[in-house]
Structures are given as structure tokens and as C-alpha cells.
Scaffold this motif. Structure first.
Motif, mmCIF file in Angstrom:
data_model
loop_
_atom_site.group_PDB
_atom_site.id
_atom_site.type_symbol
_atom_site.label_atom_id
_atom_site.label_comp_id
_atom_site.label_asym_id
_atom_site.label_seq_id
_atom_site.Cartn_x
_atom_site.Cartn_y
_atom_site.Cartn_z
ATOM 1 N N THR A 143 0.815 -1.213 0.000
ATOM 2 C CA THR A 143 0.000 0.000 0.000
ATOM 3 C C THR A 143 0.853 1.270 0.000
ATOM 4 N N PHE A 147 0.002 4.787 -1.670
ATOM 5 C CA PHE A 147 -0.241 5.966 -0.838
ATOM 6 C C PHE A 147 0.643 7.133 -1.261
ATOM 7 N N LYS A 151 -0.688 10.713 -2.456
ATOM 8 C CA LYS A 151 -0.344 11.942 -1.719
ATOM 9 C C LYS A 151 0.437 12.914 -2.593
ATOM 10 N N THR A 159 -4.685 8.746 4.138
ATOM 11 C CA THR A 159 -4.686 7.338 3.753
ATOM 12 C C THR A 159 -4.687 6.489 5.014
ATOM 13 N N SER A 161 -4.260 2.480 6.343
ATOM 14 C CA SER A 161 -3.936 1.089 6.081
ATOM 15 C C SER A 161 -4.248 0.313 7.339
#
Length: 182
Positions: A143, A147, A151, A159, A161
Motif C-alpha cells: 500500500t 499511498f 499523496k 490514507t 492502512s
């Protein structure tokens, strides 16, 4: 809850076949406990698409206080139906979106960017990023590269996770009081 016709992810078969073969040669097959968990999960949450290949795989959920969630269970390309729905709204508070199964970071990032650009969420939380390779243990999709790409495109995006089946709580009033950033 508003169902919206969406597309299932369609990763490049040339890439996934080669990479799945390589990964599968290294990954162990699931043990009996993992197989039992997989069967329990399937019984508890049967696939909507199992009953209809044209079933929607995106849902716009609006809570009583106005907090909006876009839940999309696959990382496929956005549809004209999704575009039409989002054109009316402008954005959502939370996008809970399946990451594409492309295995490689760049196509996965590009697909996530397509979803974020359309949904304009305040918060992005990936889902379905624990995709199994045929007959083997799940291969978690990273991820952090996704991310970072998100961003870079929108520094204000939050974000999230989470761990496997880890609950997440949101104070929906904060988003409503602060107003949507759109």
C-alpha cells in the motif's frame, strides 16, 4: 445505498501469468487452517457477481448525517455510471476501494489515482489488497507506493492502512463539521 455498475479489475494477463508463476514457485500452498478460513469467509460473504455477471461492484453509501462512503470491491477502471454519479456529488468522505491486482506498483498506482480523481475522497482506504495467487497463500499488495502516489497528487488526502480484518472507526461529524474539501 446506491448501487453503481462498475468493472472488475482486468490486470494484464501477460504480466500476471508470468509473475504468478514465479511467485507460486516460491510461496507455500495454504495449510488446512488457511483453507478452512477461506471457506468460512466465502460462506459468510458470498460474491454478488456469483449470481449475476452484471451485478454492480460499487456502492455509494450515505449515512444519516450526510457522511458519504464509496465502497468499490475491485480495482477496475471507472465506468460512465460511476462518472455520472460522482458528477452530481462532487466527492465522498471515504473511498474504500479495492486495489487493482496488477501486482506491479505502477499500474496499481495508476488505477488508484483514477479512483481518487473521480471520487475526490477526504480519506482513502484500500481494500482487497490481499489477493491470493491461484491455489497459494495470499500475496499482500504493497500500500505504501500507492499511498505515496496518491499523496503526490493530493497532499491533503488521508490514507488509512489497516490489518487484516482490523476494525476502523471514523468520527463522521468531523468531516461534516469541517465541510468537504471540494
Amino acid at each position: 445505498m446506491q448501487p453503481i455498475l462498475a468493472l472488475h479489475g482486468q490486470p494484464d494477463k501477460h504480466v500476471t501469468q508470468v509473475l504468478e508463476g514465479a511467485y507460486n514457485s516460491l510461496l507455500p500452498k495454504p495449510d488446512a487452517d488457511a483453507e478452512a478460513e477461506k471457506k468460512r469467509s466465502r460462506r459468510a460473504a458470498p460474491s454478488i457477481r456469483a449470481s449475476s455477471p452484471r451485478a454492480p461492484s460499487a456502492y455509494l453509501i450515505t449515512l444519516d448525517d450526510g457522511f458519504r462512503i464509496m465502497y468499490r470491491d475491485s480495482g477496475g477502471h471507472v465506468t460512465e455510471y460511476e462518472k455520472a454519479a460522482m458528477e452530481k456529488l462532487g466527492g465522498v468522505d471515504l473511498a474504500l476501494v479495492g486495489l487493482s491486482a496488477d501486482i506491479l506498483n505502477v499500474p496499481t498506482e495508476q488505477q488508484a489515482l483514477e479512483h481518487v480523481r473521480l471520487y475526490k475522497p477526504d480519506v482513502f482506504m484500500p481494500a482487497h489488497h490481499d489477493g491470493a495467487l491461484h491455489g497459494h497463500m495470499p500475496l499482500w499488495r504493497a500500500t505504501e507506493p500507492v499511498f505515496q502516489a496518491l499523496k503526490d497528487a493530493d497532499p491533503g488526502l488521508v490514507t488509512v492502512s489497516r490489518g487484516y480484518r482490523e476494525p476502523v472507526c471514523f468520527n463522521t461529524e468531523i468531516n461534516i463539521q469541517n465541510g468537504r474539501k471540494r
